[in-house]
Design a protein around this motif. Structure first.
Motif, PDB file in Angstrom:
ATOM      1  N   SER A  41      -3.116   0.490 -13.654  1.00 40.19           N
ATOM      2  CA  SER A  41      -4.095   0.318 -12.589  1.00 40.19           C
ATOM      3  C   SER A  41      -4.649   1.679 -12.199  1.00 40.19           C
ATOM      4  CB  SER A  41      -3.449  -0.360 -11.368  1.00 40.19           C
ATOM      5  OG  SER A  41      -4.334  -0.383 -10.274  1.00 40.19           O
ATOM      6  N   HIS A  42      -5.768   1.664 -11.500  1.00 42.30           N
ATOM      7  CA  HIS A  42      -6.331   2.898 -10.936  1.00 42.30           C
ATOM      8  C   HIS A  42      -6.589   2.758  -9.438  1.00 42.30           C
ATOM      9  CE1 HIS A  42      -6.897   4.678 -14.902  1.00 42.30           C
ATOM     10  NE2 HIS A  42      -7.448   3.540 -15.289  1.00 42.30           N
ATOM     11  N   LEU A  43      -6.303   1.596  -8.885  1.00 39.08           N
ATOM     12  CA  LEU A  43      -6.693   1.302  -7.512  1.00 39.08           C
ATOM     13  C   LEU A  43      -5.493   1.306  -6.569  1.00 39.08           C
ATOM     14  CD1 LEU A  43      -9.160   0.500  -5.755  1.00 39.08           C
ATOM     15  CD2 LEU A  43      -8.491  -1.884  -6.125  1.00 39.08           C
ATOM     16  N   LEU A  44      -5.614   2.078  -5.486  1.00 39.36           N
ATOM     17  CA  LEU A  44      -4.615   2.095  -4.431  1.00 39.36           C
ATOM     18  C   LEU A  44      -5.209   1.424  -3.197  1.00 39.36           C
ATOM     19  CD1 LEU A  44      -1.802   3.175  -3.475  1.00 39.36           C
ATOM     20  CD2 LEU A  44      -3.023   5.180  -2.604  1.00 39.36           C
ATOM     21  N   THR A  45      -4.568   0.380  -2.719  1.00 43.33           N
ATOM     22  CA  THR A  45      -4.981  -0.304  -1.493  1.00 43.33           C
ATOM     23  C   THR A  45      -4.014   0.087  -0.386  1.00 43.33           C
ATOM     24  OG1 THR A  45      -5.850  -2.173  -2.765  1.00 43.33           O
ATOM     25  CG2 THR A  45      -5.451  -2.532  -0.428  1.00 43.33           C
ATOM     26  N   CYS A  46      -4.549   0.609   0.710  1.00 42.36           N
ATOM     27  CA  CYS A  46      -3.676   1.141   1.762  1.00 42.36           C
ATOM     28  C   CYS A  46      -4.313   0.940   3.134  1.00 42.36           C
ATOM     29  CB  CYS A  46      -3.388   2.618   1.514  1.00 42.36           C
ATOM     30  SG  CYS A  46      -4.867   3.646   1.402  1.00 42.36           S
ATOM     31  N   GLN A  47      -3.545   1.244   4.163  1.00 38.79           N
ATOM     32  CA  GLN A  47      -4.015   1.099   5.539  1.00 38.79           C
ATOM     33  C   GLN A  47      -4.509   2.440   6.056  1.00 38.79           C
ATOM     34  OE1 GLN A  47      -1.074  -0.327   8.284  1.00 38.79           O
ATOM     35  NE2 GLN A  47      -2.507  -0.511   9.987  1.00 38.79           N
ATOM     36  N   THR A  48      -5.759   2.472   6.519  1.00 41.69           N
ATOM     37  CA  THR A  48      -6.316   3.670   7.141  1.00 41.69           C
ATOM     38  C   THR A  48      -6.711   3.339   8.575  1.00 41.69           C
ATOM     39  OG1 THR A  48      -8.616   3.235   6.496  1.00 41.69           O
ATOM     40  CG2 THR A  48      -7.225   4.409   4.904  1.00 41.69           C
TER      41      THR A  48
END
Length: 235
Positions: free
Chosen positions: A198-205
């Protein structure tokens, strides 16, 4: 509310909000927290004296193609200690802001640069947290900018934002499968990114619970890595 449309903070200098923004810009430049790049390369150094990966040199900064050209570049030294602003223990080395000019718009590429000599499974979650934290800090810094100001020459053009996380490292020393105990979001995503799944990081900002940033990994054994700006901007 004042009819003059002048808003002042509660301080003896009676600074207006626009003048306060200008003063903060000036101070951030004086401390070299934010600096505009005018030479032909950007050097990002690892401060840890024991690190085997010492430096990354970003070159060929005057990149252009048939659709756009690089207009301006800034470097934000995220590790620099400034009271009330720094989060030194949870931040990438720096952010490189590359403003690309298109025919009728601009694109602000925000490259979050992290250097690691060796990565093990225990490093995965902290790396993800660094990218996550830096995104929130950059959002807050961006609202200080006044691109509608005619002096800037943007003529109220649209400026689109694109975040990328750039991870330079020499080796990933522990590729064993993670256990159920540490199978949590940032860990598992960074595990897949380091293993090329994968290349995608999903996170909380600060803006979104499900914010997204693409992560590009560069694995090389050299103490000093040289790379072109085009390689970092490309998808």
């Amino acid at each position: 509310m004042s009819k003059s449309n002048k808003y002042y903070l509660n301080n003896p200098k009676k600074l207006s909000v626009p003048s306060l923004r200008d003063e903060l810009h000036k101070k951030l430049a004086e401390t070299q927290f934010i600096e505009e790049i005018t030479n032909d390369q950007i050097e990002v150094e690892e401060k840890n004296s024991d690190a085997k990966l010492k430096k990354v040199s970003i070159e060929k900064l005057n990149y252009s193609d048939d659709k756009s050209k690089v207009d301006r570049i800034w470097k934000i030294n995220l590790e620099k200690e400034i009271f009330g602003i720094s989060t030194k223990d949870k931040t990438p080395e720096c952010a490189i802001l590359v403003l690309q000019k298109y025919k009728s718009s601009y694109k602000l590429n925000i490259l979050l640069i992290e250097l690691k000599s060796s990565i093990s499974n225990k490093d995965l979650r902290p790396i993800g947290e660094k990218f996550q934290c830096a995104m929130s800090r950059i959002y807050m810094l961006l609202v200080l900018n006044n691109h509608l100001n005619s002096i800037q020459g943007y003529n109220e053009s649209e400026i689109y934002i694109d975040f990328k996380g750039i991870l330079f490292y020499q080796n990933f020393s522990d590729k064993s499968k993670f256990t159920e105990k540490n199978n949590e979001k940032l860990y598992s995503q960074m595990y897949d990114i380091l293993n090329g799944k994968s290349h995608l990081l999903t996170c909380q900002t600060i803006l979104r619970d499900q914010d997204k940033i693409n992560i590009k990994c560069f694995c090389q054994q050299d103490e000093v890595i040289k790379i072109s700006l085009e390689s970092l901007l490309s998808k």
